[in-house]
Design a protein around this motif. Structure first.
Motif, PDB file in Angstrom:
ATOM      1  N   THR A   1      47.932  23.182  -1.562  1.00  0.00           N
ATOM      2  CA  THR A   1      50.218  23.213  -1.435  1.00  0.00           C
ATOM      3  C   THR A   1      49.987  21.689  -1.334  1.00  0.00           C
ATOM      4  N   HIS A   2      49.388  21.336  -0.360  1.00  0.00           N
ATOM      5  CA  HIS A   2      49.608  19.531  -0.015  1.00  0.00           C
ATOM      6  C   HIS A   2      48.391  19.175  -0.354  1.00  0.00           C
ATOM      7  N   VAL A   3      48.473  18.128  -1.153  1.00  0.00           N
ATOM      8  CA  VAL A   3      47.526  17.571  -1.338  1.00  0.00           C
ATOM      9  C   VAL A   3      47.343  15.965  -0.398  1.00  0.00           C
ATOM     10  N   GLY A   4      46.375  15.808  -0.054  1.00  0.00           N
ATOM     11  CA  GLY A   4      46.591  14.344   0.618  1.00  0.00           C
ATOM     12  C   GLY A   4      46.110  13.486  -0.137  1.00  0.00           C
ATOM     13  N   ARG A   5      44.959  12.564   0.641  1.00  0.00           N
ATOM     14  CA  ARG A   5      44.716  11.443   0.180  1.00  0.00           C
ATOM     15  C   ARG A   5      42.753  11.743  -0.720  1.00  0.00           C
ATOM     16  N   ALA A   6      43.114  11.008  -1.845  1.00  0.00           N
ATOM     17  CA  ALA A   6      41.258  11.620  -2.112  1.00  0.00           C
ATOM     18  C   ALA A   6      41.072  12.913  -2.945  1.00  0.00           C
ATOM     19  N   GLY A   7      41.898  13.406  -2.860  1.00  0.00           N
ATOM     20  CA  GLY A   7      42.447  15.136  -3.866  1.00  0.00           C
ATOM     21  C   GLY A   7      42.087  15.906  -2.250  1.00  0.00           C
ATOM     22  N   LEU A   8      41.888  15.531  -1.342  1.00  0.00           N
ATOM     23  CA  LEU A   8      42.189  16.540  -0.362  1.00  0.00           C
ATOM     24  C   LEU A   8      43.477  16.895   0.614  1.00  0.00           C
ATOM     25  N   SER A   9      43.587  17.770   1.258  1.00  0.00           N
ATOM     26  CA  SER A   9      44.363  17.536   2.177  1.00  0.00           C
ATOM     27  C   SER A   9      44.731  17.576   3.712  1.00  0.00           C
ATOM     28  N   GLU A  10      44.772  17.154   4.344  1.00  0.00           N
ATOM     29  CA  GLU A  10      44.625  16.167   5.233  1.00  0.00           C
ATOM     30  C   GLU A  10      43.743  17.767   6.782  1.00  0.00           C
ATOM     31  N   ALA A  11      44.453  18.421   6.544  1.00  0.00           N
ATOM     32  CA  ALA A  11      43.642  20.165   6.481  1.00  0.00           C
ATOM     33  C   ALA A  11      42.187  20.209   6.641  1.00  0.00           C
ATOM     34  N   GLU A  12      42.050  20.338   4.838  1.00  0.00           N
ATOM     35  CA  GLU A  12      40.352  19.701   4.691  1.00  0.00           C
ATOM     36  C   GLU A  12      40.053  18.395   5.023  1.00  0.00           C
ATOM     37  N   ILE A  13      40.348  17.207   4.809  1.00  0.00           N
ATOM     38  CA  ILE A  13      39.732  16.408   5.455  1.00  0.00           C
ATOM     39  C   ILE A  13      39.436  16.802   6.853  1.00  0.00           C
ATOM     40  N   GLN A  14      40.079  16.883   7.357  1.00  0.00           N
ATOM     41  CA  GLN A  14      39.647  17.319   9.339  1.00  0.00           C
ATOM     42  C   GLN A  14      38.604  18.179   9.113  1.00  0.00           C
ATOM     43  N   ARG A  15      38.772  19.825   8.588  1.00  0.00           N
ATOM     44  CA  ARG A  15      37.645  20.796   8.495  1.00  0.00           C
ATOM     45  C   ARG A  15      36.259  20.045   8.110  1.00  0.00           C
ATOM     46  N   VAL A  16      36.122  19.263   6.594  1.00  0.00           N
ATOM     47  CA  VAL A  16      35.204  19.121   6.542  1.00  0.00           C
ATOM     48  C   VAL A  16      34.245  18.072   7.285  1.00  0.00           C
ATOM     49  N   ALA A  17      35.222  16.803   8.009  1.00  0.00           N
ATOM     50  CA  ALA A  17      35.099  15.831   8.781  1.00  0.00           C
ATOM     51  C   ALA A  17      34.277  16.983  10.184  1.00  0.00           C
ATOM     52  N   ARG A  18      35.346  18.181  10.742  1.00  0.00           N
ATOM     53  CA  ARG A  18      34.279  19.271  11.647  1.00  0.00           C
ATOM     54  C   ARG A  18      33.544  19.947  11.277  1.00  0.00           C
ATOM     55  N   GLU A  19      32.952  20.510  10.579  1.00  0.00           N
ATOM     56  CA  GLU A  19      31.754  21.085  10.116  1.00  0.00           C
ATOM     57  C   GLU A  19      30.430  20.017   9.311  1.00  0.00           C
ATOM     58  N   LEU A  20      30.783  18.991   9.512  1.00  0.00           N
ATOM     59  CA  LEU A  20      29.448  17.891   9.247  1.00  0.00           C
ATOM     60  C   LEU A  20      29.465  17.391   9.845  1.00  0.00           C
ATOM     61  N   ASN A  21      30.467  16.954  11.128  1.00  0.00           N
ATOM     62  CA  ASN A  21      29.533  15.674  12.481  1.00  0.00           C
ATOM     63  C   ASN A  21      30.491  14.155  11.694  1.00  0.00           C
ATOM     64  N   VAL A  22      31.041  14.661  10.552  1.00  0.00           N
ATOM     65  CA  VAL A  22      31.543  13.333  10.248  1.00  0.00           C
ATOM     66  C   VAL A  22      32.595  12.091  11.070  1.00  0.00           C
ATOM     67  N   ARG A  23      33.056  10.813  10.388  1.00  0.00           N
ATOM     68  CA  ARG A  23      34.555  10.666  10.488  1.00  0.00           C
ATOM     69  C   ARG A  23      35.367  10.842   9.721  1.00  0.00           C
ATOM     70  N   PRO A  24      37.132  11.008   9.377  1.00  0.00           N
ATOM     71  CA  PRO A  24      37.220  11.309   8.945  1.00  0.00           C
ATOM     72  C   PRO A  24      37.962  10.102   7.483  1.00  0.00           C
ATOM     73  N   GLU A  25      37.319   9.362   8.095  1.00  0.00           N
ATOM     74  CA  GLU A  25      37.585   8.004   7.399  1.00  0.00           C
ATOM     75  C   GLU A  25      36.257   8.408   6.412  1.00  0.00           C
ATOM     76  N   ASP A  26      35.025   8.885   6.798  1.00  0.00           N
ATOM     77  CA  ASP A  26      33.307   8.321   6.426  1.00  0.00           C
ATOM     78  C   ASP A  26      33.603  10.251   4.365  1.00  0.00           C
ATOM     79  N   VAL A  27      34.939  11.224   5.295  1.00  0.00           N
ATOM     80  CA  VAL A  27      34.753  12.152   3.967  1.00  0.00           C
ATOM     81  C   VAL A  27      35.966  10.942   3.053  1.00  0.00           C
ATOM     82  N   ILE A  28      37.330  11.201   3.393  1.00  0.00           N
ATOM     83  CA  ILE A  28      37.666   9.999   2.392  1.00  0.00           C
ATOM     84  C   ILE A  28      37.031   9.327   1.837  1.00  0.00           C
ATOM     85  N   GLU A  29      36.434   8.475   2.134  1.00  0.00           N
ATOM     86  CA  GLU A  29      35.684   7.130   1.379  1.00  0.00           C
ATOM     87  C   GLU A  29      34.559   7.992   0.210  1.00  0.00           C
TER      88      GLU A  29
END
Length: 308
Positions: A159-187
């Motif tokens: 319902t909320h699409v953030g930068r690069a097609g992912l919501s902010e919550a999804e960006i944070q979740r990917v970063a946590r699951e893969l142990n990377v920075r949110p900035e790396d996910v967006i890039e």
């Protein structure tokens, strides 16, 4: 005639046709028999101890079908299968060169790590949108981000699409699951979104779909050297400590057990240095000296009794 004799021509590579005819190559390698465990061990020792090139050729030949199987998992990147096989064969040869038959692991398990590593390098260097994916974080994202996005889509509509097609919550979740920075996910999401090569593995005519490489990362816990390390830790924590304690005299063993191994029902440990000193009628310093000497003897017993 044994299997070993049947696949031992003067030039072992004469069994395999040129990569110019890929279908013929695949048929040929599928027809090469796999080695039995004892044959594999004997050939590996000949290579290790005598630098026998013919033994190396036999080991490589019997595992070429493994490279073909693994290469199919990476065809979703639009790269020629022949090139993937060629790179995988390089990894196989590296594995054969480094393989130690005394580690208790079959070559097929050891070689999978090297084959995938070589193909990973080839994919990362040749898929145009991720030529700069050289860091560990970028590699994790490259091989996992698309599958995670698909997982998010299946769980719920965004319902909320953030930068690069992912919501902010999804960006944070990917970063946590893969142990990377949110900035790396967006890039990485930005790079993948601009590509024109399908990342999902293709489905063939009979409905079978190979596993796409982005759907998983190699489980480091299954890497052969880590498996051996894990088995060694398990041995040290079980039979190893029993053997080490058996090497001690009764007094030294009791001191070690009271000081390091005993746990009471209330969670407290065993006896203190002063309590043991009073029990044996000696000084606390003498108990400490006995404990130090016992630990040295246990370490020696563990080293001498460690399984190969």
């Amino acid at each position: 005639m044994t299997t070993a004799t049947a696949i031992a021509p003067r030039d072992p590579w004469s069994l395999v046709p040129s990569l110019g005819n890929l279908d013929a190559y695949i048929r040929a390698v599928q027809a090469i028999p796999m080695l039995e465990a004892d044959e594999e061990q004997a050939l590996a020792r000949r290579l290790r101890d005598e630098q026998d090139v013919q033994a190396a050729g036999r080991l490589v030949l019997s595992h070429l079908r493994l490279v073909v199987s693994i290469s199919r998992q990476y065809m979703g990147y639009g790269l020629p299968q022949g090139d993937l096989i060629q790179e995988g064969n390089v990894g196989l040869m590296k594995a054969v060169k480094r393989y130690d038959p005394d580690q208790g692991v079959r070559l097929v398990s050891y070689a999978m790590h090297w084959i995938k590593a070589e193909i990973h390098e080839y994919v990362l260097k040749n898929w145009r949108t991720v030529k700069v994916a050289t860091t560990k974080a970028q590699r994790k994202l490259f091989f996992n981000l698309r599958s995670l996005k698909h997982q998010f889509k299946n769980e719920a509509d965004n319902t909320h699409v953030g930068r690069a097609g992912l919501s902010e919550a999804e960006i944070q979740r990917v970063a946590r699951e893969l142990n990377v920075r949110p900035e790396d996910v967006i890039e990485m999401e930005t790079r993948l979104a601009g590509g024109d090569v399908a990342l999902e593995a293709p489905t063939d005519d009979d409905g079978d779909s190979p596993v796409a490489p982005l759907a998983y990362l190699a489980d480091e816990g299954s890497e052969p050297t880590r498996v051996i390390e894990s088995r060694r830790r398990d041995w040290l924590a079980s039979q190893g400590i029993v053997n080490a304690l058996d090497a001690l005299d009764d007094r030294s063993r009791r001191i070690v057990e009271e000081r390091w191994l005993k746990v009471n029902d209330d969670g407290s440990g065993g006896m203190t240095l002063h309590e043991l000193a009073a029990d044996y009628g000696v000084s606390a310093e003498r108990i400490r000296q006995i404990e130090v000497a016992a630990m040295k003897k246990m370490r020696k017993a563990l080293t001498e009794g460690e399984p190969a």
